[in-house]
Design an enzyme around this catalytic site. Structure first.
Site, PDB file in Angstrom:
ATOM      1  N   TYR A 153       0.835  -1.203   0.000  1.00  0.00           N
ATOM      2  CA  TYR A 153       0.000   0.000   0.000  1.00  0.00           C
ATOM      3  C   TYR A 153       0.872   1.257   0.000  1.00  0.00           C
ATOM      4  O   TYR A 153       0.627   2.197  -0.767  1.00  0.00           O
ATOM      5  CB  TYR A 153      -0.918  -0.010   1.207  1.00  0.00           C
ATOM      6  CG  TYR A 153      -1.782   1.220   1.333  1.00  0.00           C
ATOM      7  CD1 TYR A 153      -2.899   1.392   0.516  1.00  0.00           C
ATOM      8  CD2 TYR A 153      -1.482   2.210   2.268  1.00  0.00           C
ATOM      9  CE1 TYR A 153      -3.700   2.530   0.631  1.00  0.00           C
ATOM     10  CE2 TYR A 153      -2.275   3.345   2.382  1.00  0.00           C
ATOM     11  CZ  TYR A 153      -3.373   3.497   1.570  1.00  0.00           C
ATOM     12  OH  TYR A 153      -4.154   4.624   1.677  1.00  0.00           O
ATOM     13  N   LYS A 157       1.114   4.289  -2.928  1.00  0.00           N
ATOM     14  CA  LYS A 157       0.833   5.696  -2.681  1.00  0.00           C
ATOM     15  C   LYS A 157       2.067   6.573  -2.890  1.00  0.00           C
ATOM     16  O   LYS A 157       1.947   7.747  -3.257  1.00  0.00           O
ATOM     17  CB  LYS A 157       0.266   5.877  -1.267  1.00  0.00           C
ATOM     18  CG  LYS A 157      -1.125   5.275  -1.105  1.00  0.00           C
ATOM     19  CD  LYS A 157      -2.130   5.870  -2.092  1.00  0.00           C
ATOM     20  CE  LYS A 157      -3.549   5.409  -1.829  1.00  0.00           C
ATOM     21  NZ  LYS A 157      -4.540   6.038  -2.737  1.00  0.00           N
TER      22      LYS A 157
END
Length: 246
Positions: A153, A157
């Site tokens: 994750y 990002k």
């Protein structure tokens, strides 16, 4: 009459959470808003129209090129262009690296990074023709400060932040590209079926001592979409309660 009166906007991941709050804020300030999601956007559209705003609904999986292209084709036709695009659709993954499958990796990267690429490319194609526009990518505080069990994750990002900076240079001066990197926000993404109770508790251990509200993220998007941000590009704004201080 708001500061976005006469403007058109497209928000991905707008069925709930931060996306819904952003769509509602843009509409409340006068924009005609197209809301897209793999989920049903009816409740978001109803919330906008019941408040006196204007909204269109679309179904789209941002990880699929054909669906993103169709979304922009249809939304641009129905709105006669697009002035503001908020690339918000995303998923989270809390899992130790050695337990992370390739399917896990591809799902997160597919939505968060591939989706950002596809939406951004479609938006910037149209904005280049118009010679105007605002693209707002939704990143995360974990793009700045990665943590254990969130490596995929965090990497996705971080990539969103990289896209933002590169595109701001490539498409200036007519198109402004910025990112919002929220900290912990009280949405379905922080629900216990997505994150462990331990990490949910840790999210509140920040200087402001609480998780944020979707409306607090939407207020930053509203600023970036409006006339007050006319000299802002390539930046990442962090409404995060102090979770990260880059």
């Amino acid at each position: 009459m708001g500061q976005l009166n006469g403007k058109t906007a497209l928000v991905t991941g707008g069925a709930r959470g931060i996306g819904r709050a952003i769509a509602q804020a843009l509409a409340a300030d006068g924009a005609l808003v197209s809301v897209a999601d793999v989920r049903d956007c009816t409740e978001t559209a109803k919330a906008i129209t019941s408040a006196g705003g204007l909204a269109l609904e679309f179904s789209c999986d941002v990880a699929r090129e054909d669906q993103v292209e169709a979304l922009f084709r249809d939304a641009i036709e129905r709105m006669d262009g697009v002035d503001i695009v908020v690339s918000n659709a995303g998923v989270i993954l809390e899992k130790p690296l050695l337990e992370t499958s390739l399917a896990d990796y591809e799902r997160v990267m597919g939505v968060n990074l591939r989706g950002c690429f596809l939406v951004g490319r479609a938006a910037l194609r149209q904005m280049s023709i118009q010679k105007s526009g605002r693209l707002i990518n939704i990143a995360s505080d974990l793009g700045f400060g990665p943590r254990e069990k969130f490596s995929v994750y965090s990497a996705s990002k971080s990539g969103v932040l990289g896209f933002t900076r590169a595109w701001a240079r490539e498409f200036g001066p007519h198109v402004l590209v910025n990112a919002i990197a929220p900290g912990p926000v009280d949405t379905e993404m922080l629900a216990l079926d997505q994150m462990s109770p331990e990490w949910r508790a840790k999210e509140e251990q920040i200087p402001l001592g609480r998780v944020g509200k979707p409306a607090e993220i939407a207020s930053v998007a509203l600023f970036l979409a409006g006339p007050g941000a006319s000299f802002v590009t390539g930046q990442a704004f962090g409404p995060n309660g102090g979770s990260v201080m880059p």
